[in-house]
Design an enzyme around this catalytic site. Structure first.
Site, PDB file in Angstrom:
ATOM      1  CG  ASP A  78      -1.822   1.183   1.333  1.00  0.00           C
ATOM      2  OD1 ASP A  78      -1.619   2.180   0.604  1.00  0.00           O
ATOM      3  OD2 ASP A  78      -2.759   1.136   2.156  1.00  0.00           O
ATOM      4  CG  ASN A 105      -0.161   1.385 -12.460  1.00  0.00           C
ATOM      5  OD1 ASN A 105      -0.557   1.993 -13.457  1.00  0.00           O
ATOM      6  ND2 ASN A 105      -0.957   0.585 -11.751  1.00  0.00           N
ATOM      7  CE1 TYR A 184      -5.234  10.806 -11.740  1.00  0.00           C
ATOM      8  CE2 TYR A 184      -5.830  12.127 -13.660  1.00  0.00           C
ATOM      9  CZ  TYR A 184      -5.238  11.001 -13.111  1.00  0.00           C
ATOM     10  OH  TYR A 184      -4.643  10.079 -13.936  1.00  0.00           O
ATOM     11  CE  LYS A 188      -1.696  10.406 -11.959  1.00  0.00           C
ATOM     12  NZ  LYS A 188      -0.895   9.219 -11.551  1.00  0.00           N
ATOM     13  CB  THR A 219      -9.051   1.119 -16.620  1.00  0.00           C
ATOM     14  OG1 THR A 219      -8.940   2.488 -16.197  1.00  0.00           O
ATOM     15  CG2 THR A 219      -8.014   0.834 -17.695  1.00  0.00           C
TER      16      THR A 219
END
Length: 264
Positions: A78, A105, A184, A188, A219
């Site tokens: 984790d 990832n 988000y 990044k 996904t």
């Protein structure tokens, strides 16, 4: 745990000889793009360690990989839990003595309904950065001594086109039409900056560090977001795998998509 066994890693002082295959760790490797990265790295002849928060999910992903002929092993990890990070590093050190490829990832989108400027929920912002930025730093720091024992290690950080300031501020680019968010996308962008700093530091050691933009892939990560996802997870994974398999004179400190460099 070496390339000829399928059981758990050995412990203690009775360690196997160093494996001849390159050893790769994929965080969040039990599903989506991560699972495809693990599969493709295995087809490149690597031993793949599948990092997963949930032991059952990790074991299921590894069973699928082994059924396809992969040399794969589960690893409880984790990225927001320092104890599991340290344990994972210890298992890799005991079983292999080094790490040749690290693919960071694991990531989360965060609650999309609580990221807009003016409406942002700080818990969402913090949780997103905790996984997408601090988790990458924590894992990379723990694995660094193992990467430095490789003849030519590669680190690939899974970023996103939405982290590109150049694209999101270009009125002619579709990324500029994505709704504004404080979790988000900025996480990044920060990850890209972290990538550059590691590349600067590790270049003299022959360790190449790059960020990958897989593109919008179909996904669990994108489903329900309302965003178009025309690419498959396998297509997105191929970008990362190419960076994981760069030659010694390959690029470092870059941001790459399927068609080459992505604007910062």
């Amino acid at each position: 745990m070496n390339e000829n066994t399928s059981g758990p890693p050995p412990t203690g002082t009775d360690l196997p000889p160093g494996p001849t295959r390159r050893v790769a760790l994929v965080t969040g490797g039990n599903r989506g793009i991560g699972a495809q990265i693990a599969h493709q790295l295995a087809t490149h002849g690597m031993t793949v360690l599948v990092g997963s928060r949930d032991p059952a999910h990790g074991a299921g992903a590894v069973a699928d990989l082994r059924a396809a002929g992969a040399d794969a092993h589960p690893l409880v990890l984790d990225v927001t839990d320092p104890a599991t990070i340290d344990n994972a590093a210890a298992e890799i050190r005991a079983g292999y003595g080094r790490l040749d490829v690290l693919v960071n990832n694991a990531g989360i989108a965060g609650r999309l309904d609580s990221q807009a400027p003016g409406l942002a929920d700080m818990d969402t912002v913090r949780a997103t950065f905790e996984t997408n930025v601090f988790g990458v730093i924590g894992v990379t720091e723990a694995m660094l001594p193992l990467l430095q024992r490789s003849a030519g290690a590669r680190v690939v950080n899974i970023s996103s086109d939405v982290g590109s300031l150049g694209q999101t501020t270009d009125p002619d680019h579709y990324m500029s039409k994505i709704p504004a968010g404080l979790a988000y996308g900025p996480s990044k962008t920060a990850l890209n900056a972290v990538t550059v700093q590691y590349a600067k530091e590790l270049g003299p050691d022959g360790i190449l560090v790059n960020a990958a933009a897989p593109g919008a892939c179909d996904t669990d990560f994108t489903r329900g977001s309302g965003l178009a996802a025309p690419r498959t997870a396998a297509q997105g994974a191929a970008v990362a795998v190419r960076l994981a398999d760069l030659p010694a004179d390959g690029a470092t400190g870059g941001f790459f998509g399927e068609d080459g460099p992505v604007r910062w």
